[in-house]
Enzyme design. Structure first.
Site, PDB file in Angstrom:
ATOM      1  N   LYS A 171      42.649  36.020  90.521  1.00 31.64           N
ATOM      2  CA  LYS A 171      43.353  34.697  90.971  1.00 31.64           C
ATOM      3  C   LYS A 171      43.539  34.715  92.522  1.00 31.64           C
ATOM      4  O   LYS A 171      42.665  34.437  93.573  1.00 31.64           O
ATOM      5  CB  LYS A 171      44.413  34.123  90.141  1.00 31.64           C
ATOM      6  N   ASP A 186      50.074  43.793  84.793  1.00 32.85           N
ATOM      7  CA  ASP A 186      48.888  42.592  85.041  1.00 32.85           C
ATOM      8  C   ASP A 186      49.511  41.631  85.919  1.00 32.85           C
ATOM      9  O   ASP A 186      50.527  40.895  85.569  1.00 32.85           O
ATOM     10  CB  ASP A 186      48.864  41.847  83.702  1.00 32.85           C
ATOM     11  N   TYR A 220      49.284  37.599  77.519  1.00 25.80           N
ATOM     12  CA  TYR A 220      47.777  37.338  77.510  1.00 25.80           C
ATOM     13  C   TYR A 220      47.205  38.154  78.808  1.00 25.80           C
ATOM     14  O   TYR A 220      47.649  38.030  79.836  1.00 25.80           O
ATOM     15  CB  TYR A 220      47.570  35.968  77.993  1.00 25.80           C
TER      16      TYR A 220
HETATM   17  N1  PMP Z   1      45.931  38.154  82.855  1.00 20.90           N
HETATM   18  C1  PMP Z   1      46.686  37.102  82.945  1.00 20.90           C
HETATM   19  C2  PMP Z   1      48.283  37.239  82.826  1.00 20.90           C
HETATM   20  C3  PMP Z   1      46.256  35.849  83.125  1.00 20.90           C
HETATM   21  O1  PMP Z   1      47.055  34.817  83.346  1.00 20.90           O
HETATM   22  C4  PMP Z   1      44.965  35.734  83.012  1.00 20.90           C
HETATM   23  C5  PMP Z   1      44.144  34.187  83.161  1.00 20.90           C
HETATM   24  N2  PMP Z   1      44.973  33.191  83.242  1.00 20.90           N
HETATM   25  C6  PMP Z   1      43.997  36.745  82.964  1.00 20.90           C
HETATM   26  C7  PMP Z   1      44.550  38.058  82.818  1.00 20.90           C
HETATM   27  C8  PMP Z   1      42.306  36.789  82.863  1.00 20.90           C
HETATM   28  O2  PMP Z   1      42.083  36.563  84.459  1.00 20.90           O
HETATM   29  P1  PMP Z   1      40.432  35.885  84.307  1.00 20.90           P
HETATM   30  O3  PMP Z   1      40.788  34.327  83.939  1.00 20.90           O
HETATM   31  O4  PMP Z   1      40.281  35.851  85.841  1.00 20.90           O
HETATM   32  O5  PMP Z   1      39.621  36.467  83.597  1.00 20.90           O
END
Ligand code: PMP
Length: 444
Positions: free
Chosen positions: A273, A246, A144
């Protein structure tokens, strides 16, 4: 009690449905039959709209690594709020956070900020495409990377549409994502070294970037194997493809993030985050020559545009720096010890109660799964979901009623204000929740 139709949370959810589709503005945290509305937070505790206090094991999906309203973060944010909230001008705060990130991350020479992980990954795709002059990108099946159309693909494909194991289909996550966009994204089978190598080589002259989440958050924190990571680095390097790691979720694994913990040398990294100290943030950093696509100085016009009204707002920058300042080696050792204690405790509980299940995760990320067989990729993870008659879901609901708020239905994300006694409480709640769920199942 959860769920409780007479609770204030249930009433708020009713009210929300009149003005928001599904009464919701964030699908990833929707729970049935109604969400639990948050009212306030302090340290590792969160209080809901009905006044129930929980040990928060969601921590805003990893963002709140220091729990709620950490005094060191609050002091600096309050000081910033008293001076400036945002302006159409840069601030010194963004330079300070950039310096801190560059100092921590050996692969990051330069960095730019945005407001979310999704944006960071979207700009990573744009940067890689500009840098290479190619259009296709690759990601792993079940990985994701947020809501960008080019990456919100094959996050949770199912047997009827997922294609052959060595050559996964690119499955659109939802309506509204243009099929043409999906054609520009290649999906790699997780941890299948040779099959993925073949796919990368076949598409090498079209591929701008490969995106990896080294500890796959949606697959019970499945780690990518060293062989897989090495293969991707080798092939991307050989073919001039940009490797993007990521770090949005897994940055919390160590001082240099997941890439430090796994020994990866990416060309670009996407952050979010944790690095915002609880405030909205995203960031894209990496090798100087790749990041140079954003440099407008040489010609007056950047090759890649990157702007946003709240990018690098000084409140997020200040909170982020305060959060990073707390994250030294000793703090990571503390967070890792909490995770180890919880994993060991949950394993003991499963053994004591003679229940099937598996405890996975790394560092301060823990999952409790219904699996009984080890899994190594997306498809074995899906196949491993034993039909447990709703047992784990019931156990997690039981935990909520025992004052522990897990990531429903299967995870725990820990925070630095927690101590060994907090983890003992979480383990006790898991024991009680599982016991009661089993009794309910036996009675049914
Ligand atoms: N990449 C990963 C691995 C994530 O877990 C998330 C959010 N859970 C995102 C990208 C997207 O980040 P955001 O919710 O700040 O857009």
């Amino acid at each position: 009690m959860f769920p409780d139709p007479s609770s204030r949370s249930a009433a708020l959810f009713q009210r929300a449905q009149a003005v928001m589709p599904g009464g919701n503005t964030r699908h990833s945290i929707a729970i049935s039959p109604h969400p639990i509305y948050a009212q306030s937070g302090e340290g590792c505790y969160v209080t809901d709209a009905d006044g129930h206090v929980y040990i928060d094991c969601i921590n805003n999906m990893s963002a709140n690594i220091h729990g709620h309203r950490h005094p060191a973060i609050m002091a600096r944010v309050n000081e910033q709020l008293d001076k400036l909230i945002s302006a159409g001008m840069p601030t010194e705060a963004e330079i300070a956070l950039a310096e801190a990130m560059v100092e921590r991350m050996p692969s990051v020479d330069t960095i730019r900020f945005c407001n979310s992980g999704t944006e960071a990954l979207m700009f990573a795709a744009r940067a890689a495409r500009a840098y290479t002059g190619r259009t296709m990108i690759a990601k792993i099946e079940g990985g994701y990377h947020g809501s960008y159309d080019g990456l919100d693909l094959s996050n949770k494909p199912m047997p009827e549409n997922w294609g052959p194991p060595g050559r996964p289909a690119t499955v659109r996550e939802c309506d509204g994502i243009p099929p043409a966009m999906a054609e520009e994204t290649l999906v790699l089978p997780v941890n299948h070294v040779e099959a993925a190598r073949t796919l990368i080589r076949e598409h090498a002259d079209r591929l701008a970037a490969v995106f990896l989440d080294p500890l796959v958050s949606k697959l019970g924190f499945l780690p990518l194997t060293k062989e897989f990571l090495d293969m991707v680095r080798e092939e991307t390097r050989a073919h001039g493809i940009v490797l993007v790691v990521d770090e949005v979720f897994s940055f919390r694994l160590g001082r240099a993030g997941a890439q430090g913990a796994f020994g990866i040398e990416p060309d670009l990294s996407a952050f979010g985050k944790v690095i915002g100290g609880g405030f909205p943030i995203g960031a894209l950093g990496g090798r100087r020559d790749v990041m140079a696509v954003f440099d407008h100085l040489p010609t007056g016009t950047p090759r890649v545009e990157h702007s946003g009204t709240f990018f690098a707002n000084p409140v997020s920058m200040t909170a982020g720096l305060a959060a990073l300042d707390l994250l030294d080696t000793a703090m990571f050792a503390h967070l890792d010890a909490l995770g180890d204690q919880l994993r060991a405790g949950l394993r003991t509980v499963l053994a004591e109660l003679d229940l099937p299940g598996m405890v996975t995760g790394q560092g301060s990320l823990v999952a409790l799964l219904p699996h009984t067989e080890p899994f190594s990729d997306y498809r074995s993870f899906i196949a491993g979901f034993q039909e447990d008659g709703g047992m784990l879901a019931r156990a997690f609901a039981g935990m909520i009623n025992d004052g522990v708020l897990p990531v429903y239905p299967r995870g725990f994300i820990l925070s630095s204000p927690m101590g060994a006694d907090t983890i003992d409480r979480i383990i006790d709640a898991a024991r009680n929740g599982l016991k009661k769920a089993r009794e309910a199942q036996n009675a049914a």
